[in-house]
Design an enzyme around this catalytic site. Sequence first.
Site, PDB file in Angstrom:
ATOM      1  N   LYS A  69       2.755 -15.536   2.155  1.00 13.33           N
ATOM      2  CA  LYS A  69       2.896 -16.248   0.875  1.00 13.33           C
ATOM      3  C   LYS A  69       4.365 -16.623   0.760  1.00 13.33           C
ATOM      4  O   LYS A  69       5.097 -16.227  -0.151  1.00 13.33           O
ATOM      5  CB  LYS A  69       2.416 -15.338  -0.267  1.00 13.33           C
ATOM      6  CG  LYS A  69       2.336 -16.005  -1.614  1.00 13.33           C
ATOM      7  CD  LYS A  69       1.260 -17.079  -1.721  1.00 13.33           C
ATOM      8  CE  LYS A  69       1.308 -17.744  -3.080  1.00 13.33           C
ATOM      9  NZ  LYS A  69       0.448 -18.936  -3.160  1.00 13.33           N
ATOM     10  N   ASP A 113     -12.643  -8.981   4.201  1.00 17.00           N
ATOM     11  CA  ASP A 113     -13.929  -8.950   3.476  1.00 17.00           C
ATOM     12  C   ASP A 113     -14.529 -10.357   3.441  1.00 17.00           C
ATOM     13  O   ASP A 113     -15.734 -10.539   3.595  1.00 17.00           O
ATOM     14  CB  ASP A 113     -13.753  -8.441   2.036  1.00 17.00           C
ATOM     15  CG  ASP A 113     -13.970  -6.932   1.919  1.00 17.00           C
ATOM     16  OD1 ASP A 113     -13.620  -6.205   2.879  1.00 17.00           O
ATOM     17  OD2 ASP A 113     -14.485  -6.477   0.878  1.00 17.00           O
ATOM     18  N   TYR A 150       0.827  -1.214   0.000  1.00 20.09           N
ATOM     19  CA  TYR A 150       0.000   0.000   0.000  1.00 20.09           C
ATOM     20  C   TYR A 150       0.860   1.263   0.000  1.00 20.09           C
ATOM     21  O   TYR A 150       0.434   2.296  -0.494  1.00 20.09           O
ATOM     22  CB  TYR A 150      -0.908   0.038   1.228  1.00 20.09           C
ATOM     23  CG  TYR A 150      -2.255  -0.616   1.032  1.00 20.09           C
ATOM     24  CD1 TYR A 150      -2.356  -1.952   0.666  1.00 20.09           C
ATOM     25  CD2 TYR A 150      -3.433   0.105   1.228  1.00 20.09           C
ATOM     26  CE1 TYR A 150      -3.592  -2.544   0.505  1.00 20.09           C
ATOM     27  CE2 TYR A 150      -4.672  -0.489   1.065  1.00 20.09           C
ATOM     28  CZ  TYR A 150      -4.749  -1.814   0.714  1.00 20.09           C
ATOM     29  OH  TYR A 150      -5.968  -2.399   0.548  1.00 20.09           O
ATOM     30  N   ASP A 169      -3.464 -18.357   0.352  1.00 21.13           N
ATOM     31  CA  ASP A 169      -4.488 -19.040  -0.461  1.00 21.13           C
ATOM     32  C   ASP A 169      -5.170 -20.145   0.355  1.00 21.13           C
ATOM     33  O   ASP A 169      -6.398 -20.280   0.338  1.00 21.13           O
ATOM     34  CB  ASP A 169      -3.898 -19.571  -1.786  1.00 21.13           C
ATOM     35  CG  ASP A 169      -2.590 -20.338  -1.617  1.00 21.13           C
ATOM     36  OD1 ASP A 169      -2.067 -20.392  -0.494  1.00 21.13           O
ATOM     37  OD2 ASP A 169      -2.098 -20.890  -2.623  1.00 21.13           O
ATOM     38  N   ASP A 221      -6.526  -6.813   4.034  1.00 18.87           N
ATOM     39  CA  ASP A 221      -7.670  -6.176   3.367  1.00 18.87           C
ATOM     40  C   ASP A 221      -8.565  -7.237   2.760  1.00 18.87           C
ATOM     41  O   ASP A 221      -9.789  -7.222   2.928  1.00 18.87           O
ATOM     42  CB  ASP A 221      -7.140  -5.229   2.274  1.00 18.87           C
ATOM     43  CG  ASP A 221      -8.267  -4.555   1.515  1.00 18.87           C
ATOM     44  OD1 ASP A 221      -9.221  -4.100   2.167  1.00 18.87           O
ATOM     45  OD2 ASP A 221      -8.195  -4.495   0.271  1.00 18.87           O
TER      46      ASP A 221
END
Length: 381
Positions: free
Chosen positions: A209, A269, A159, A241, A265
């Site tokens: 990751k 959700d 970001y 994942d 982020d």
Amino acid sequence: MKAFPTLLDLPIYLRSIQLTDFKIIYAPGDGIGPEVIEQSSRILAAIGDRFGHRFSGDYVPVGADSIEQFGTELTSDTIDKCLASDSVLLGACGIAGGAAVKGRHPELAVLGLRREMQLWTNLRPMKVYDSLLDASPVKRDRLEDVDMLVLRELTGGIYFAQPKERRIVDGERAAVDTLLYKESEVRRIVRRAFELAGDRRKHVTSVDKNNVLESSRFWREIAEDVASDFPDVQLEHVLVDAFAMRLVLSPRDFDVVVTKNMFGDIITDEMAVLSASLGMMPSASLGNGNKGLYEPIHGAAPDIAGTNQANPIGTILSAAMMLRLSLGLEDEAKAVESAVESALAHGFRTPDIAETKNSAVGTTEMGDVIAQNIISPPVTK
Ligand code: IPM
Ligand code: MN
């Protein structure tokens, strides 16, 4: 306080009845932001009446609203007021499709505030209310007793790291974002995750990751190192994942989850879906001190703005987090949370969590019920 205070008790007594004044900045922003902020300010007023505090609020423009008025999504006046406040309650920034307004991106206001206020921890808690177990698309038997807390690193990673630019590569247009983490940035957020896990179920899941990204291998190394200071807390590493899958298949596996900015982020959700709706989810952003930025995790939802359909609960629960984490008002925070729980238990639902459109109440009605539950015993539908 004793039943019959003596003269010696008088100063303590006087202090206890003095009105405490908290300086809250409201940043309603765009879309449904103003509607959900309005309900939250009513809830804080109700808390003030019941517990004897004053929440003197000043309103500041952010996002598209600020671009329209001042040509920038975040003015220096807004930043100064937020820095001088006890805490900030923000609605949402953005317009349909994440588009620009007059060539500027409204969402950058949120990122700017996080950076200016140096709020490197984002706390996103999630539990599924009993009364909403069947409102989630995920089956009830997977959701019972789910209670997790995601710590999202908030001021670093892809970001913010530089360079972040357009350039020409091999003669054609290209764009670059940089995923970079400094050791201190990883260390402090992982440490905070372990500290919080110590008061919970003593389990930290670090999401990365590691099989592909150097920055994730680095993150994992630091996490291992921090973990050695907390022998009674268990650390588990999960690839992002696989985490996305396990979050739906067995969310009870997770207690405290810590991850970088962008993974945080995305997974929050997904986590919101378990709780029945994005509209239910609060968040707190904190730095080194007490001051925080509190916002629901949903966006501006311009498609339903101004129609009294938005769920104000995510913002109201964010205000509860503010009472607890920034203002040190635990009883008051609990009063808000139980007022929300009772409204839900009595069947009040905004359209996003209602079984049918006809059975739903509006944004203001949901605010009415929750405020009423704070001032006096729960009402029934
Ligand atoms: C969030 C939002 C923001 C983010 C946007 C509005 C910049 O999606 O708080 O989750 O990506 O952090
Ligand atoms: Mn988001």
